[in-house]
Design a protein around this motif. Structure first.
Motif, short mmCIF file in Angstrom:
data_model
loop_
_atom_site.label_atom_id
_atom_site.label_comp_id
_atom_site.label_asym_id
_atom_site.label_seq_id
_atom_site.Cartn_x
_atom_site.Cartn_y
_atom_site.Cartn_z
N UNK A 150 0.85 -1.19 0.00
CA UNK A 150 0.00 0.00 0.00
C UNK A 150 0.89 1.24 0.00
N UNK A 151 0.30 2.38 -0.27
CA UNK A 151 1.06 3.62 -0.40
C UNK A 151 1.69 4.04 0.93
N UNK A 152 1.00 3.77 2.02
CA UNK A 152 1.55 4.17 3.32
C UNK A 152 2.85 3.41 3.61
N UNK A 153 2.85 2.10 3.34
CA UNK A 153 4.06 1.31 3.57
C UNK A 153 5.20 1.78 2.66
N UNK A 154 4.88 2.09 1.42
CA UNK A 154 5.91 2.54 0.48
C UNK A 154 6.50 3.88 0.92
N UNK A 155 5.64 4.79 1.38
CA UNK A 155 6.12 6.09 1.86
C UNK A 155 6.99 5.93 3.10
N UNK A 170 12.53 0.49 -0.06
CA UNK A 170 11.54 0.28 -1.11
C UNK A 170 11.68 -1.09 -1.78
N UNK A 171 12.83 -1.72 -1.63
CA UNK A 171 13.03 -3.04 -2.23
C UNK A 171 12.53 -4.17 -1.31
N UNK A 176 8.21 -7.01 4.62
CA UNK A 176 8.31 -6.46 5.97
C UNK A 176 6.92 -6.15 6.50
N UNK A 177 6.64 -6.60 7.71
CA UNK A 177 5.36 -6.31 8.36
C UNK A 177 5.57 -5.09 9.26
N UNK A 178 4.86 -4.00 8.96
CA UNK A 178 5.05 -2.75 9.70
C UNK A 178 3.87 -2.53 10.65
N UNK A 179 4.19 -2.15 11.89
CA UNK A 179 3.19 -1.85 12.90
C UNK A 179 3.25 -0.35 13.19
N UNK A 180 2.14 0.35 13.01
CA UNK A 180 2.11 1.81 13.09
C UNK A 180 1.62 2.27 14.47
N UNK A 181 1.97 3.51 14.86
CA UNK A 181 1.57 4.03 16.17
C UNK A 181 0.06 4.15 16.39
N UNK A 182 -0.72 4.22 15.31
CA UNK A 182 -2.17 4.34 15.47
C UNK A 182 -2.86 2.99 15.69
N UNK A 183 -2.07 1.91 15.79
CA UNK A 183 -2.65 0.58 16.05
C UNK A 183 -2.90 -0.25 14.81
#
Length: 229
Positions: A150-155, A170-171, A176-183
């Protein structure tokens, strides 16, 4: 009066026959056959339970990473090395973290050093052991890591690439599984496999951060059985 002939007479006991050698050999043969059938079955159950235990351990690691991201205001990232049991969960250090992240976040200092923010506003040296790679149980490996892009992960990956830490770029963002501060988090599924060929999947929904373990495949127990999944 008792008959004197009876007094002192020993009444012989009834003798019990002993096992013959043939009977003992037959019992041992039966025990050997039962053991040959039961031991592989127990081994199969043990290996599957160990695989499921590892899958649950990864699920809990994801839950902890999500909570850590919410607590510190800093994204966390899970990565794994396919074909091995190596994985890591690390803070996703960005240049903006020094201004936005909360207590307990890891920030990048000038010169490349990293530090941990404190509630009083001071910085302390980050514990390097917290970012060490971890290992699954012996003979369990990662076989896939599928992450919905998704665009958020790419940014986020671009920001990480520009920050110099390169925990994700970006490669590699697709693995990679990213966990964001908003939950929220990436939507992803990681699969692990034991040497028998059993596979378990750990899934996470990006919007809610909900995790679960699913059975993907079990190897046949007999030649006529079909794998599940």
């Amino acid at each position: 009066m008792f008959n004197s002939r009876i007094i002192g007479k020993v009444v012989p006991r009834q003798q019990r026959g002993a096992f013959t050698l043939l009977e003992l050999m037959l019992v041992l043969a039966i025990i050997a056959v039962v053991g040959a059938i039961a031991i592989p079955r127990f081994d199969e159950i043990f290996e599957r339970q160990k695989l499921r235990g590892m899958a649950n351990e990864l699920r809990l690691a994801w839950d902890s990473a999500r909570l850590e991201a919410m607590r510190t205001g800093q994204s966390q990232v899970f990565t794994c090395l396919l074909g091995s049991g190596t994985y890591s969960v690390k803070p996703l250090v960005l240049q903006s973290d020094s201004a936005n992240a909360g207590t307990g976040a890891t920030v990048l200092l000038s010169g490349g050093a990293v530090a941990e923010t404190q509630s009083n506003g001071f910085l302390t040296a980050a514990d390097p052991t917290l970012q060490d790679a971890k290992e699954l149980e012996d003979r369990i490996v990662f076989v896939s890591c599928s992450v919905v892009g998704d665009m958020r992960a790419y940014t986020t990956a671009q920001d990480s690439q520009n920050s110099g830490m390169n925990e994700v770029n970006t490669q590699t963002v697709g693995e990679s599984v990213i966990f964001y501060p908003d939950g929220s988090s990436s939507t992803a599924e990681v699969r692990i496999q034991n040497e028998r060929g059993d596979i378990r999947g750990i899934q996470i929904r990006g919007l809610t951060g909900h995790t679960r373990v699913v059975d993907i495949a079990n190897v046949p127990t007999t030649p006529g059985d079909k794998p599940k999944g």
